[in-house]
Design an enzyme around this catalytic site. Structure first.
Site, PDB file in Angstrom:
ATOM      1  N   ASP A  31      56.334  44.638  39.270  1.00 42.70           N
ATOM      2  CA  ASP A  31      56.444  43.439  40.124  1.00 42.70           C
ATOM      3  C   ASP A  31      57.817  43.430  40.782  1.00 42.70           C
ATOM      4  OD1 ASP A  31      54.571  40.589  39.830  1.00 42.70           O
ATOM      5  OD2 ASP A  31      56.422  40.511  41.010  1.00 42.70           O
ATOM      6  N   LYS A 105      44.607  58.637  42.282  1.00 40.79           N
ATOM      7  CA  LYS A 105      44.007  59.958  42.574  1.00 40.79           C
ATOM      8  C   LYS A 105      44.750  61.043  41.790  1.00 40.79           C
ATOM      9  CE  LYS A 105      43.599  63.136  46.460  1.00 40.79           C
ATOM     10  NZ  LYS A 105      44.902  63.630  46.948  1.00 40.79           N
ATOM     11  N   TYR A 145      46.653  38.071  55.832  1.00 42.74           N
ATOM     12  CA  TYR A 145      46.080  38.209  54.487  1.00 42.74           C
ATOM     13  C   TYR A 145      44.658  38.745  54.580  1.00 42.74           C
ATOM     14  CZ  TYR A 145      44.779  36.600  49.726  1.00 42.74           C
ATOM     15  OH  TYR A 145      44.354  36.505  48.411  1.00 42.74           O
TER      16      TYR A 145
HETATM   17  P1  NAD Z   1      50.756  35.412  42.739  1.00 44.36           P
HETATM   18  O1  NAD Z   1      51.505  35.194  44.009  1.00 44.36           O
HETATM   19  O2  NAD Z   1      50.995  34.477  41.618  1.00 44.36           O
HETATM   20  O3  NAD Z   1      50.988  36.883  42.188  1.00 44.36           O
HETATM   21  C1  NAD Z   1      51.226  37.987  43.015  1.00 44.36           C
HETATM   22  C2  NAD Z   1      52.289  38.847  42.342  1.00 44.36           C
HETATM   23  O4  NAD Z   1      52.518  40.021  43.135  1.00 44.36           O
HETATM   24  C3  NAD Z   1      53.643  38.133  42.214  1.00 44.36           C
HETATM   25  O5  NAD Z   1      54.144  38.263  40.899  1.00 44.36           O
HETATM   26  C4  NAD Z   1      54.524  38.851  43.224  1.00 44.36           C
HETATM   27  O6  NAD Z   1      55.883  38.816  42.889  1.00 44.36           O
HETATM   28  C5  NAD Z   1      53.915  40.248  43.194  1.00 44.36           C
HETATM   29  N1  NAD Z   1      54.216  41.034  44.390  1.00 44.36           N
HETATM   30  C6  NAD Z   1      54.092  40.646  45.699  1.00 44.36           C
HETATM   31  N2  NAD Z   1      54.475  41.646  46.504  1.00 44.36           N
HETATM   32  C7  NAD Z   1      54.837  42.684  45.705  1.00 44.36           C
HETATM   33  C8  NAD Z   1      55.324  44.002  45.951  1.00 44.36           C
HETATM   34  N3  NAD Z   1      55.510  44.440  47.194  1.00 44.36           N
HETATM   35  N4  NAD Z   1      55.601  44.811  44.892  1.00 44.36           N
HETATM   36  C9  NAD Z   1      55.412  44.370  43.620  1.00 44.36           C
HETATM   37  N5  NAD Z   1      54.955  43.135  43.317  1.00 44.36           N
HETATM   38  C10 NAD Z   1      54.678  42.307  44.365  1.00 44.36           C
HETATM   39  O7  NAD Z   1      49.212  35.438  43.128  1.00 44.36           O
HETATM   40  P2  NAD Z   1      47.920  35.432  42.196  1.00 44.36           P
HETATM   41  O8  NAD Z   1      47.220  34.154  42.398  1.00 44.36           O
HETATM   42  O9  NAD Z   1      48.271  35.867  40.838  1.00 44.36           O
HETATM   43  O10 NAD Z   1      47.049  36.568  42.921  1.00 44.36           O
HETATM   44  C11 NAD Z   1      46.979  37.888  42.413  1.00 44.36           C
HETATM   45  C12 NAD Z   1      46.035  38.720  43.276  1.00 44.36           C
HETATM   46  O11 NAD Z   1      44.736  38.120  43.282  1.00 44.36           O
HETATM   47  C13 NAD Z   1      46.464  38.840  44.727  1.00 44.36           C
HETATM   48  O12 NAD Z   1      46.176  40.135  45.202  1.00 44.36           O
HETATM   49  C14 NAD Z   1      45.594  37.829  45.436  1.00 44.36           C
HETATM   50  O13 NAD Z   1      45.387  38.177  46.782  1.00 44.36           O
HETATM   51  C15 NAD Z   1      44.319  37.904  44.618  1.00 44.36           C
HETATM   52  N6  NAD Z   1      43.551  36.647  44.748  1.00 44.36           N
HETATM   53  C16 NAD Z   1      43.963  35.522  44.093  1.00 44.36           C
HETATM   54  C17 NAD Z   1      43.236  34.337  44.255  1.00 44.36           C
HETATM   55  C18 NAD Z   1      43.628  33.063  43.555  1.00 44.36           C
HETATM   56  O14 NAD Z   1      42.973  32.039  43.765  1.00 44.36           O
HETATM   57  N7  NAD Z   1      44.618  33.042  42.690  1.00 44.36           N
HETATM   58  C19 NAD Z   1      42.118  34.324  45.090  1.00 44.36           C
HETATM   59  C20 NAD Z   1      41.760  35.486  45.760  1.00 44.36           C
HETATM   60  C21 NAD Z   1      42.481  36.653  45.564  1.00 44.36           C
END
Ligand code: NAD
Ligand code: UDP
Length: 310
Positions: A31, A105, A145
């Site tokens: 992260d 991969k 997004y």
């Molecule tokens: P979140 O923002 O709490 O978590 C995302 C994490 O990714 C964070 O800890 C952030 O610091 C990390 N991150 C972002 N860019 C990064 C990078 N370049 N390198 C390393 N780490 C990075 O969001 P979440 O709700 O936990 O969502 C997690 C995943 O699930 C995401 O891909 C999101 O699109 C997907 N998602 C979530 C929901 C929801 O309702 N929570 C719905 C649809 C999809």
């Protein structure tokens, strides 16, 4: 078994990491804390099967030793976050997806991608099944997004077709629960936080738009099943709770459950805000033997309790 979880310090990532550790896996968490926090994983640092790497997955990823499974969750998920970081969002779900697929991969790992119901955009079909192609504005503010998720899905399928990689795509619908940031802008943390402070609850538009909210524990179980079951190569599966509610009803319910004296204030609608969103989860039931168990009422109770404790 060694699993790499990107976005491990985020809301879903930190809960999913706990589940993999409970199940006996060795977890490498990655992260860059863009929208996540070290607080979400601090309690795991003493675990010998947890190794954390502070890293931006947009850059080339090197991991020493075997990796059996990659779960790519890294990406800002709240509309407020991804609109504040539009270019980063596009990079993490294009270059980040490419790097993690390349790693999978190389290591011959299974690969799970966290996609989103946003690939359906302003859906014209209701509820949304996996074979619906969506209705997305390619240049609107949410496009950073939506289109990045759609690009990532296409890239996953290209790695599956060209290299035979065992990819699985989870289309995650709105998920909520403890560890969401108070100010991440998503509807449940925002409304709960305002209700607890007896401040007005902001509702965008007429509040008649719907969402279907899945409690984190159910989502983690769905993602875990998708990760460990055999014979799911190339499958795309909706994960979410089909209990649909309008945002206005949700706001009223939160006021009631918190015994709040807050009013509701109507604000201008957000651009391209989907009108109705509800998952068709027949495929998840059939292939994962999964459906959510926790009602909105129960999930909100736990979430409110957690926000009160902060
Ligand atoms: P979140 O923002 O709490 O978590 C995302 C994490 O990714 C964070 O800890 C952030 O610091 C990390 N991150 C972002 N860019 C990064 C990078 N370049 N390198 C390393 N780490 C990075 O969001 P979440 O709700 O936990 O969502 C997690 C995943 O699930 C995401 O891909 C999101 O699109 C997907 N998602 C979530 C929901 C929801 O309702 N929570 C719905 C649809 C999809
Ligand atoms: N919403 C709202 N008030 C808020 C935050 C969101 O009325 O403070 C609405 C938003 O317009 C959308 C729904 O709640 O219709 C869900 O928004 P969220 O940001 O949680 O995620 P989305 O489902 O849009 O990705």
């Amino acid at each position: 078994m060694r699993v790499l979880i990107t976005g491990v310090a985020g809301f879903i990532g930190s809960h999913l990491c706990e589940r993999f550790l409970e199940e006996g896996f060795y977890v490498i968490g990655m992260d860059n804390f863009l929208t996540g926090s070290p607080d979400n994983i601090a309690h795991l640092f003493g675990n010998k099967r947890f190794h954390f790497i502070h890293y931006n997955v947009v850059n080339y990823i090197y991991i020493d030793g075997p990796v059996d499974l990659v779960v790519h969750l890294a990406c800002p998920a709240s509309p407020v976050d991804y609109m504040n970081h539009p270019i980063h969002t596009m990079k993490v779900d294009s270059l980040g997806t490419l790097n993690t697929l390349g790693l999978a991969k190389l290591k011959k790992s299974r690969y799970v991608f966290a996609s989103s119901s946003e690939v359906y955009g302003s859906a014209q079909v209701h509820p949304q099944p996996e074979d619906y192609w969506g209705y997305v504005n390619p240049t609107g503010p949410r496009s950073v997004y939506d289109e990045a998720k759609r690009f990532s899905e296409a890239l996953c399928m290209a790695y599956h077709r060209e290299h035979g990689l065992d990819v699985r795509i989870a289309r995650i619908f709105n998920t909520y629960g403890p560890r969401m940031r108070k100010k991440d802008g998503r509807v449940i943390p925002t409304l709960v936080e305002k209700a607890l402070k007896h401040e007005p609850l902001p509702v965008y538009g007429d509040g008649l738009q719907t969402r279907s909210f899945c409690y984190i524990e159910d989502m983690v179980d769905g993602l875990f099943r998708l990760s460990v079951r055999e014979n799911l190569e190339g499958e795309v599966i909706n994960l979410g709770n089909p209990q649909e509610i309008t945002i206005l009803e949700l706001a009223k319910e939160i006021i009631r459950m918190t015994n709040s004296s807050s009013d509701i204030v109507f604000l201008p609608p957000r651009p391209d805000d989907p009108r109705r969103r509800c998952p068709d989860i027949k495929k998840a039931k059939r292939l994962l033997d999964w459906s959510p168990r926790i009602s909105l009422q129960e999930g909100l109770e736990s979430t409110i309790k957690w926000f009160k404790g902060l």
